[in-house]
Design an enzyme around this catalytic site. Structure first.
Site, PDB file in Angstrom:
ATOM      1  N   ARG A  51      76.305  73.414  24.498  1.00  0.00           N
ATOM      2  CA  ARG A  51      77.207  73.009  25.562  1.00  0.00           C
ATOM      3  C   ARG A  51      78.459  73.869  25.505  1.00  0.00           C
ATOM      4  NH1 ARG A  51      74.598  70.124  29.256  1.00  0.00           N
ATOM      5  NH2 ARG A  51      76.407  68.886  29.877  1.00  0.00           N
ATOM      6  N   ILE A  89      66.442  70.291  18.542  1.00  0.00           N
ATOM      7  CA  ILE A  89      66.524  71.732  18.773  1.00  0.00           C
ATOM      8  C   ILE A  89      67.031  72.451  17.535  1.00  0.00           C
ATOM      9  CG2 ILE A  89      67.679  73.533  20.108  1.00  0.00           C
ATOM     10  CD1 ILE A  89      67.600  71.588  22.519  1.00  0.00           C
ATOM     11  N   HIS A 110      72.983  79.776  31.346  1.00  0.00           N
ATOM     12  CA  HIS A 110      72.534  78.446  30.913  1.00  0.00           C
ATOM     13  C   HIS A 110      71.057  78.224  31.254  1.00  0.00           C
ATOM     14  CE1 HIS A 110      74.172  74.144  29.985  1.00  0.00           C
ATOM     15  NE2 HIS A 110      73.009  74.382  29.411  1.00  0.00           N
ATOM     16  N   ALA A 128      68.442  78.683  28.630  1.00  0.00           N
ATOM     17  CA  ALA A 128      67.624  78.665  27.421  1.00  0.00           C
ATOM     18  C   ALA A 128      66.460  77.688  27.553  1.00  0.00           C
ATOM     19  CB  ALA A 128      68.482  78.303  26.208  1.00  0.00           C
ATOM     20  N   ASP A 134      74.820  81.167  25.957  1.00  0.00           N
ATOM     21  CA  ASP A 134      74.035  80.746  27.115  1.00  0.00           C
ATOM     22  C   ASP A 134      74.788  79.712  27.938  1.00  0.00           C
ATOM     23  OD1 ASP A 134      71.610  80.726  28.707  1.00  0.00           O
ATOM     24  OD2 ASP A 134      71.284  78.705  27.931  1.00  0.00           O
ATOM     25  N   GLU A 150      81.499  75.918  33.819  1.00  0.00           N
ATOM     26  CA  GLU A 150      80.387  76.567  34.510  1.00  0.00           C
ATOM     27  C   GLU A 150      79.835  75.737  35.668  1.00  0.00           C
ATOM     28  OE1 GLU A 150      77.716  77.169  31.234  1.00  0.00           O
ATOM     29  OE2 GLU A 150      76.735  75.231  31.522  1.00  0.00           O
TER      30      GLU A 150
END
Length: 324
Positions: free
Chosen positions: A229, A154, A290, A292, A253, A258
């Protein structure tokens, strides 16, 4: 061979799972509920269990092991929600997902642009019919030095996209990729970047890799982006840096703590996450839930890589998706 999937979304993931069951020849069961020891019995008769990012404790893994489950696969790249030591002691193999990096890379660049152009502030004012320009001047991404922390699939994809904007790109990674970017130390990257974007794995050694000291090294007015993360950033320190005015903004994001928030409708609940509420209140901070990864290509890739791994586990074969 049978797979049981927990927290499966019927409006997207189920269709991919059903198609793969015909393609690869396996049976499956599923539930929208997240896994708990109370519903562990739903996986009875399954060779493997497919989950999302909910905590998998020793107790839960043991319950599945007693039911005959031998493989666990998570529909996420990260796997820090799984007690790997317990899984190994119980003789259970674990896999994580792989999917095209383009979706997260595109979303990351979008977050950069939104933060630099103060989109949250503009939208808030526009909703109140305030169409003035004062305080809303932005900055062109191409004029910025962007620091990319982590250049795996990524991160490398983000670097390639940034070249199209004409950015100066710095990178930090313990394993540099030849010819990708100019690699520097993390302190140097933080000090020289107008935008810092995080793409490191959520390993224990990376917890709070961006804390008070690192935030203090960042340029005055710089922007922090995290589509990796939540554990990478010390949220309390980030709030201090934002409230002091040292940072110009953040686009997140993913944040700490969470679990059990995403991807649920919690609209009627008082959420036990004060840090998220504080971040959401700031006009220069974007917080998204979260997502993306959330493209058709990536969701199909997540489900496919999971079931391919569980099929391999059931037949005693190797798989590149296994967590070692």
């Amino acid at each position: 061979m049978k797979v049981f999937a927990y927290s499966l979304r019927p409006y997207d993931e189920l269709g991919y799972l059903d198609a793969l069951s015909h393609e690869l020849g396996f049976e499956y069961g599923w539930t929208e509920d997240y896994p708990t020891t109370a519903n562990a019995g739903l996986a009875a008769g399954a060779d493997g269990v497919c989950v999302i990012t909910s905590p998998l404790t020793r107790e839960l893994l043991g319950a599945w092991r007693d039911l005959g489950v031998r493989g666990i696969a998570t529909r996420s790249i990260g796997y820090d929600h799984i007690d790997l030591a317990a899984a190994r002691e119980l003789g259970m193999r674990v896999a994580h997902a792989s999917y095209p990096p383009d979706g997260v890379a595109d979303y990351t660049v979008m977050l950069m642009l939104m933060a630099l152009r103060k989109v949250k502030l503009i939208q808030r004012h526009a909703a109140a019919q305030d169409f003035t320009l004062e305080g809303k001047i932005g900055r062109a991404l191409g004029s910025c030095t962007v620091g990319v922390v982590g250049t795996g699939a990524i991160g490398a994809c983000v670097v390639r996209r940034l070249r199209g904007f004409g950015c100066r790109v710095l990178a930090y990674d313990p394993a540099p990729r030849a010819g990708l970017a100019t690699y520097v130390s993390l302190p140097e990257l933080l000090a020289e970047s107008d935008v810092v974007t995080l793409h490191a794995p959520g390993l224990p050694e990376n917890r709070h890799m961006i804390g008070a000291a690192e935030l203090a090294r960042m340029r005055e007015g710089a922007v922090l982006v995290n589509a990796a993360r939540g554990s990478l950033v010390d949220t309390a320190a980030l709030l201090d840096a934002l409230e002091s005015g040292h940072l110009g903004g953040a686009a997140l994001d993913t944040i700490e703590h969470e679990s059990n928030l995403y991807y649920l409708d919690r609209g009627l609940d008082v959420l036990p996450n004060r840090d998220r509420a504080a971040l959401m209140a700031l006009p220069n901070v974007i917080v998204t839930p979260h997502m993306a990864f959330y493209t058709a290509e990536d969701v199909e890739g997540m489900v496919r890589s999971n079931v391919e791994a569980l099929v391999a586990f059931a037949s005693g074969e190797g798989t590149p998706h296994e967590v070692r």
